[in-house]
Design a protein around this motif. Structure first.
Motif, PDB file in Angstrom:
ATOM      1  N   THR A  22      23.794  22.311   4.381  1.00  0.00           N
ATOM      2  CA  THR A  22      22.526  21.726   3.938  1.00  0.00           C
ATOM      3  C   THR A  22      22.389  21.895   2.426  1.00  0.00           C
ATOM      4  O   THR A  22      22.706  22.952   1.876  1.00  0.00           O
ATOM      5  CB  THR A  22      21.346  22.406   4.651  1.00  0.00           C
ATOM      6  OG1 THR A  22      21.499  22.241   6.058  1.00  0.00           O
ATOM      7  CG2 THR A  22      20.015  21.832   4.208  1.00  0.00           C
ATOM      8  N   LEU A  23      21.894  20.854   1.776  1.00  0.00           N
ATOM      9  CA  LEU A  23      21.631  20.913   0.340  1.00  0.00           C
ATOM     10  C   LEU A  23      20.345  20.168   0.033  1.00  0.00           C
ATOM     11  O   LEU A  23      19.907  19.314   0.801  1.00  0.00           O
ATOM     12  CB  LEU A  23      22.802  20.336  -0.451  1.00  0.00           C
ATOM     13  CG  LEU A  23      23.189  18.885  -0.188  1.00  0.00           C
ATOM     14  CD1 LEU A  23      22.570  17.980  -1.230  1.00  0.00           C
ATOM     15  CD2 LEU A  23      24.692  18.756  -0.210  1.00  0.00           C
ATOM     16  N   GLN A  24      19.742  20.536  -1.071  1.00  0.00           N
ATOM     17  CA  GLN A  24      18.515  19.893  -1.529  1.00  0.00           C
ATOM     18  C   GLN A  24      18.726  19.382  -2.947  1.00  0.00           C
ATOM     19  O   GLN A  24      19.438  20.005  -3.739  1.00  0.00           O
ATOM     20  CB  GLN A  24      17.350  20.880  -1.537  1.00  0.00           C
ATOM     21  CG  GLN A  24      16.983  21.413  -0.184  1.00  0.00           C
ATOM     22  CD  GLN A  24      15.903  22.491  -0.271  1.00  0.00           C
ATOM     23  OE1 GLN A  24      15.676  23.105  -1.317  1.00  0.00           O
ATOM     24  NE2 GLN A  24      15.241  22.718   0.852  1.00  0.00           N
ATOM     25  N   LEU A  25      18.071  18.276  -3.275  1.00  0.00           N
ATOM     26  CA  LEU A  25      18.053  17.758  -4.637  1.00  0.00           C
ATOM     27  C   LEU A  25      16.636  17.877  -5.166  1.00  0.00           C
ATOM     28  O   LEU A  25      15.682  17.391  -4.540  1.00  0.00           O
ATOM     29  CB  LEU A  25      18.505  16.295  -4.679  1.00  0.00           C
ATOM     30  CG  LEU A  25      18.418  15.633  -6.065  1.00  0.00           C
ATOM     31  CD1 LEU A  25      19.369  16.302  -7.061  1.00  0.00           C
ATOM     32  CD2 LEU A  25      18.691  14.143  -5.968  1.00  0.00           C
ATOM     33  N   TRP A  26      16.502  18.538  -6.322  1.00  0.00           N
ATOM     34  CA  TRP A  26      15.218  18.743  -6.978  1.00  0.00           C
ATOM     35  C   TRP A  26      15.223  18.051  -8.330  1.00  0.00           C
ATOM     36  O   TRP A  26      16.225  18.052  -9.033  1.00  0.00           O
ATOM     37  CB  TRP A  26      14.969  20.233  -7.192  1.00  0.00           C
ATOM     38  CG  TRP A  26      14.797  21.001  -5.931  1.00  0.00           C
ATOM     39  CD1 TRP A  26      15.791  21.475  -5.116  1.00  0.00           C
ATOM     40  CD2 TRP A  26      13.574  21.375  -5.327  1.00  0.00           C
ATOM     41  NE1 TRP A  26      15.238  22.126  -4.041  1.00  0.00           N
ATOM     42  CE2 TRP A  26      13.883  22.089  -4.139  1.00  0.00           C
ATOM     43  CE3 TRP A  26      12.231  21.182  -5.659  1.00  0.00           C
ATOM     44  CZ2 TRP A  26      12.904  22.598  -3.305  1.00  0.00           C
ATOM     45  CZ3 TRP A  26      11.257  21.700  -4.829  1.00  0.00           C
ATOM     46  CH2 TRP A  26      11.597  22.402  -3.658  1.00  0.00           C
ATOM     47  N   LEU A  35      10.915  18.322  -4.872  1.00  0.00           N
ATOM     48  CA  LEU A  35      11.989  18.092  -3.914  1.00  0.00           C
ATOM     49  C   LEU A  35      12.133  16.588  -3.681  1.00  0.00           C
ATOM     50  O   LEU A  35      11.189  15.926  -3.267  1.00  0.00           O
ATOM     51  CB  LEU A  35      11.694  18.804  -2.588  1.00  0.00           C
ATOM     52  CG  LEU A  35      12.732  18.627  -1.483  1.00  0.00           C
ATOM     53  CD1 LEU A  35      14.080  19.205  -1.878  1.00  0.00           C
ATOM     54  CD2 LEU A  35      12.228  19.260  -0.200  1.00  0.00           C
ATOM     55  N   LEU A  36      13.322  16.056  -3.966  1.00  0.00           N
ATOM     56  CA  LEU A  36      13.575  14.631  -3.770  1.00  0.00           C
ATOM     57  C   LEU A  36      14.178  14.342  -2.399  1.00  0.00           C
ATOM     58  O   LEU A  36      13.877  13.322  -1.793  1.00  0.00           O
ATOM     59  CB  LEU A  36      14.500  14.094  -4.861  1.00  0.00           C
ATOM     60  CG  LEU A  36      13.983  14.193  -6.296  1.00  0.00           C
ATOM     61  CD1 LEU A  36      14.993  13.613  -7.268  1.00  0.00           C
ATOM     62  CD2 LEU A  36      12.625  13.506  -6.432  1.00  0.00           C
ATOM     63  N   CYS A  37      15.053  15.235  -1.935  1.00  0.00           N
ATOM     64  CA  CYS A  37      15.637  15.025  -0.614  1.00  0.00           C
ATOM     65  C   CYS A  37      16.354  16.283  -0.144  1.00  0.00           C
ATOM     66  O   CYS A  37      16.671  17.168  -0.940  1.00  0.00           O
ATOM     67  CB  CYS A  37      16.599  13.839  -0.607  1.00  0.00           C
ATOM     68  SG  CYS A  37      18.062  14.045  -1.635  1.00  0.00           S
ATOM     69  N   TYR A  62      17.959  17.867 -13.219  1.00  0.00           N
ATOM     70  CA  TYR A  62      17.980  17.964 -11.761  1.00  0.00           C
ATOM     71  C   TYR A  62      18.622  19.278 -11.339  1.00  0.00           C
ATOM     72  O   TYR A  62      19.344  19.910 -12.122  1.00  0.00           O
ATOM     73  CB  TYR A  62      18.800  16.812 -11.163  1.00  0.00           C
ATOM     74  CG  TYR A  62      18.165  15.462 -11.364  1.00  0.00           C
ATOM     75  CD1 TYR A  62      17.360  14.895 -10.386  1.00  0.00           C
ATOM     76  CD2 TYR A  62      18.372  14.745 -12.537  1.00  0.00           C
ATOM     77  CE1 TYR A  62      16.786  13.643 -10.567  1.00  0.00           C
ATOM     78  CE2 TYR A  62      17.799  13.504 -12.736  1.00  0.00           C
ATOM     79  CZ  TYR A  62      17.009  12.961 -11.743  1.00  0.00           C
ATOM     80  OH  TYR A  62      16.435  11.728 -11.933  1.00  0.00           O
ATOM     81  N   GLU A  63      18.384  19.638 -10.091  1.00  0.00           N
ATOM     82  CA  GLU A  63      19.050  20.801  -9.512  1.00  0.00           C
ATOM     83  C   GLU A  63      19.492  20.473  -8.096  1.00  0.00           C
ATOM     84  O   GLU A  63      18.700  19.968  -7.295  1.00  0.00           O
ATOM     85  CB  GLU A  63      18.108  22.012  -9.482  1.00  0.00           C
ATOM     86  CG  GLU A  63      18.762  23.257  -8.903  1.00  0.00           C
ATOM     87  CD  GLU A  63      17.862  24.468  -8.975  1.00  0.00           C
ATOM     88  OE1 GLU A  63      17.889  25.157 -10.023  1.00  0.00           O
ATOM     89  OE2 GLU A  63      17.126  24.722  -8.006  1.00  0.00           O
ATOM     90  N   LEU A  64      20.744  20.756  -7.817  1.00  0.00           N
ATOM     91  CA  LEU A  64      21.249  20.720  -6.448  1.00  0.00           C
ATOM     92  C   LEU A  64      21.241  22.152  -5.955  1.00  0.00           C
ATOM     93  O   LEU A  64      21.726  23.059  -6.644  1.00  0.00           O
ATOM     94  CB  LEU A  64      22.672  20.160  -6.397  1.00  0.00           C
ATOM     95  CG  LEU A  64      22.785  18.652  -6.367  1.00  0.00           C
ATOM     96  CD1 LEU A  64      24.234  18.222  -6.576  1.00  0.00           C
ATOM     97  CD2 LEU A  64      22.258  18.104  -5.055  1.00  0.00           C
ATOM     98  N   ARG A  97      22.186  23.272 -11.921  1.00  0.00           N
ATOM     99  CA  ARG A  97      21.287  22.446 -12.750  1.00  0.00           C
ATOM    100  C   ARG A  97      22.123  21.600 -13.691  1.00  0.00           C
ATOM    101  O   ARG A  97      23.073  22.079 -14.300  1.00  0.00           O
ATOM    102  CB  ARG A  97      20.343  23.327 -13.556  1.00  0.00           C
ATOM    103  CG  ARG A  97      19.260  23.900 -12.703  1.00  0.00           C
ATOM    104  CD  ARG A  97      18.168  24.512 -13.508  1.00  0.00           C
ATOM    105  NE  ARG A  97      17.165  25.029 -12.585  1.00  0.00           N
ATOM    106  CZ  ARG A  97      16.064  25.605 -12.957  1.00  0.00           C
ATOM    107  NH1 ARG A  97      15.788  25.757 -14.240  1.00  0.00           N
ATOM    108  NH2 ARG A  97      15.199  26.033 -12.053  1.00  0.00           N
ATOM    109  N   PHE A  98      21.724  20.349 -13.820  1.00  0.00           N
ATOM    110  CA  PHE A  98      22.473  19.420 -14.650  1.00  0.00           C
ATOM    111  C   PHE A  98      21.529  18.360 -15.195  1.00  0.00           C
ATOM    112  O   PHE A  98      20.397  18.219 -14.727  1.00  0.00           O
ATOM    113  CB  PHE A  98      23.622  18.777 -13.848  1.00  0.00           C
ATOM    114  CG  PHE A  98      23.159  18.064 -12.612  1.00  0.00           C
ATOM    115  CD1 PHE A  98      22.938  16.697 -12.621  1.00  0.00           C
ATOM    116  CD2 PHE A  98      22.924  18.764 -11.435  1.00  0.00           C
ATOM    117  CE1 PHE A  98      22.493  16.042 -11.481  1.00  0.00           C
ATOM    118  CE2 PHE A  98      22.484  18.120 -10.282  1.00  0.00           C
ATOM    119  CZ  PHE A  98      22.266  16.753 -10.310  1.00  0.00           C
TER     120      PHE A  98
END
Length: 124
Positions: A22-26, A35-37, A62-64, A97-98
């Protein structure tokens, strides 16, 4: 043509794609996080669709966030139960973070992970 954001997770400790991670994109803006997804990797350690593409692709920070602790607790490893428990709790979550500069480029953020460490880079 528009850009897109993709990822790929490989489990270096087992030499296989990280299936079911599981991962989240912020999106990070002015000290706030949105939280985007939230997604789960497929059998190839990838997602079935880009995290961002088209009009969703915006310049910014963004941050994954990769949930590697949960992944390793579920993984069927050959390590002893004591070793698996000790190693899996060392890295609970991995934040990357990128910055996206151009909405027209492809940004690929691969993660190479093992219970005791990880590596990442800007892929193609």
């Amino acid at each position: 043509m528009s850009g897109r954001l993709t990822t790929h997770v490989l489990d270096l400790s087992r030499g296989i794609p990280a299936t079911g991670l599981t991962l989240q994109l912020w999106k990070l803006t002015d000290g706030m996080s949105k939280l985007l997804c939230e997604e789960v990797t497929n059998s190839d350690g990838r997602l079935d669709a880009p995290l961002l593409e088209g009009n969703e692709m915006e310049a910014g920070c963004y941050e994954l966030l990769f949930m590697v602790g949960d992944y390793y607790r579920r993984a069927d490893t050959k390590a002893s139960v004591d070793t698996q428990r000790e190693m899996s709790f060392f890295l609970e979550q991995i934040p990357i973070r990128f910055h996206i500069e151009s909405s027209m480029q492809h940004y690929h953020v691969p993660l190479l992970v093992a219970p005791g460490g990880y590596s990442t880079y800007r892929g193609s």
